[in-house]
Design an enzyme around this catalytic site. Structure first.
Site, mmCIF file in Angstrom:
data_model
loop_
_atom_site.group_PDB
_atom_site.id
_atom_site.type_symbol
_atom_site.label_atom_id
_atom_site.label_comp_id
_atom_site.label_asym_id
_atom_site.label_seq_id
_atom_site.Cartn_x
_atom_site.Cartn_y
_atom_site.Cartn_z
ATOM 1 N N ILE A 162 0.167 4.643 6.766
ATOM 2 C CA ILE A 162 1.235 5.643 6.820
ATOM 3 C C ILE A 162 1.518 6.212 5.437
ATOM 4 O O ILE A 162 1.725 7.419 5.265
ATOM 5 C CB ILE A 162 2.513 5.025 7.422
ATOM 6 C CG1 ILE A 162 2.305 4.721 8.912
ATOM 7 C CG2 ILE A 162 3.714 5.953 7.235
ATOM 8 C CD1 ILE A 162 3.447 3.930 9.538
ATOM 9 N N VAL A 183 5.610 -4.545 -5.344
ATOM 10 C CA VAL A 183 7.023 -4.219 -5.116
ATOM 11 C C VAL A 183 7.902 -5.463 -5.109
ATOM 12 O O VAL A 183 9.123 -5.365 -5.297
ATOM 13 C CB VAL A 183 7.223 -3.430 -3.807
ATOM 14 C CG1 VAL A 183 6.532 -2.081 -3.883
ATOM 15 C CG2 VAL A 183 6.778 -4.233 -2.589
ATOM 16 N N TYR A 236 8.638 -10.933 10.665
ATOM 17 C CA TYR A 236 8.445 -9.498 10.406
ATOM 18 C C TYR A 236 9.568 -8.674 11.012
ATOM 19 O O TYR A 236 10.143 -7.794 10.356
ATOM 20 C CB TYR A 236 7.101 -9.046 10.957
ATOM 21 C CG TYR A 236 6.881 -7.561 10.893
ATOM 22 C CD1 TYR A 236 6.588 -6.941 9.680
ATOM 23 C CD2 TYR A 236 6.958 -6.768 12.039
ATOM 24 C CE1 TYR A 236 6.389 -5.566 9.613
ATOM 25 C CE2 TYR A 236 6.759 -5.392 11.978
ATOM 26 C CZ TYR A 236 6.483 -4.795 10.767
ATOM 27 O OH TYR A 236 6.287 -3.439 10.709
#
Length: 274
Positions: A26, A70, A161
């Protein structure tokens, strides 16, 4: 498509987008859509090979890459500072980087797996905001988080998740309230199935991977599992001035999957794992 010498009139003309996880899936579709709309990009990835592949497609005159994780606050601080040195401003932070493994029930999830999922999927948003908020104040910019439909409705054998994506939803709304007085909008997109490397990895972790392709088509009311470009189009809208009065929105880009969500596993399959 190369950006023209002048991008006046383009949807993201003169905007700088700090995009995490922007070299595949994405994120890479978003990078291409944002560039076609006139944006300059600072893309963060922890995968050097995917950065090298992305370099061959994206316009080098309007794109810079930073190899960073990140989950590491110091690395993201450096990446933000690098972006400001190169481009002079940040108008958009798109928190797209994320991981989906493991696909397990909660009691089967190890502590390191649990911690890693939260450090990446939720901690990444914290780090980019912590180090990027001052820049967004100056531009009255926007933050976009890539969430997931499962953060709202849950998903079997994927507890950790889905917990992270539920956290992303709640975090998005709280951030929208906190930063609205500063003129900063905060939204999220919530896809269902999207044909990305992450989804293909998840598919192989299922008890019945041979049935997953048909399942992924069936869960969407529109009848097919899309590629990432449909998510990128929605993201482009949310970070543009066309969405200037939208904040705190968790936008389903799901082909109607939430209207009649179908289970992948028969109940006895989950019972067997437990």
């Amino acid at each position: 498509m190369p950006i023209p010498a002048t991008n006046a009139g383009y949807l993201l003309a003169d905007k700088v987008v700090f995009l995490t996880g922007g070299t595949e899936g994405i994120g890479f579709e978003c990078a291409q859509a944002y560039q076609r709309a006139g944006a300059r990009l600072c893309i963060v990835s922890n995968d050097r090979l995917s950065i090298d592949r992305a370099r061959t497609v994206l316009n080098p005159e309007a794109t810079d890459f930073v190899l960073a994780d990140v989950a590491d606050s110091g690395e993201i601080k450096h990446a933000i500072e690098h972006c400001l040195r190169v481009f002079g401003q940040i108008d958009v932070i798109h928190n797209n980087a994320g991981i989906s493994s493991p696909s397990k029930a909660l009691h089967d999830t190890s502590e390191p797996e649990w911690k890693t999922l939260f450090e990446v999927n939720v901690g990444g948003i914290y780090h980019t905001t912590l180090h990027g908020i001052e820049s967004l104040k100056k531009t009255r910019g926007t933050i976009l988080n890539t969430g997931s439909l499962v953060g709202e409705i849950g998903q079997e054998i994927h507890a950790a998740y889905t917990a992270t994506k539920g956290a992303v939803n709640a975090l998005t709304k709280s951030m929208a309230l906190d930063y609205a007085p500063l003129g900063i909008r905060v939204n999220a997109v919530a896809p269902a199935g999207v044909l990305t490397p992450l989804l293909r990895s998840w598919s192989q972790q299922q008890p019945n991977p041979e049935e997953v392709e048909a399942y992924l088509n069936q869960i969407h009311a529109l009848g097919y599992c899309p590629e990432g470009d449909v998510i990128a189009d929605a993201c482009l809208f949310l970070i543009s001035d066309m969405a200037r009065f939208i904040t705190g929105c968790i936008l389903p880009v799901s082909g109607g999957a939430e209207l009649g969500y179908k289970k992948l596993l028969a109940p006895q399959a989950l019972e067997a794992k437990v």
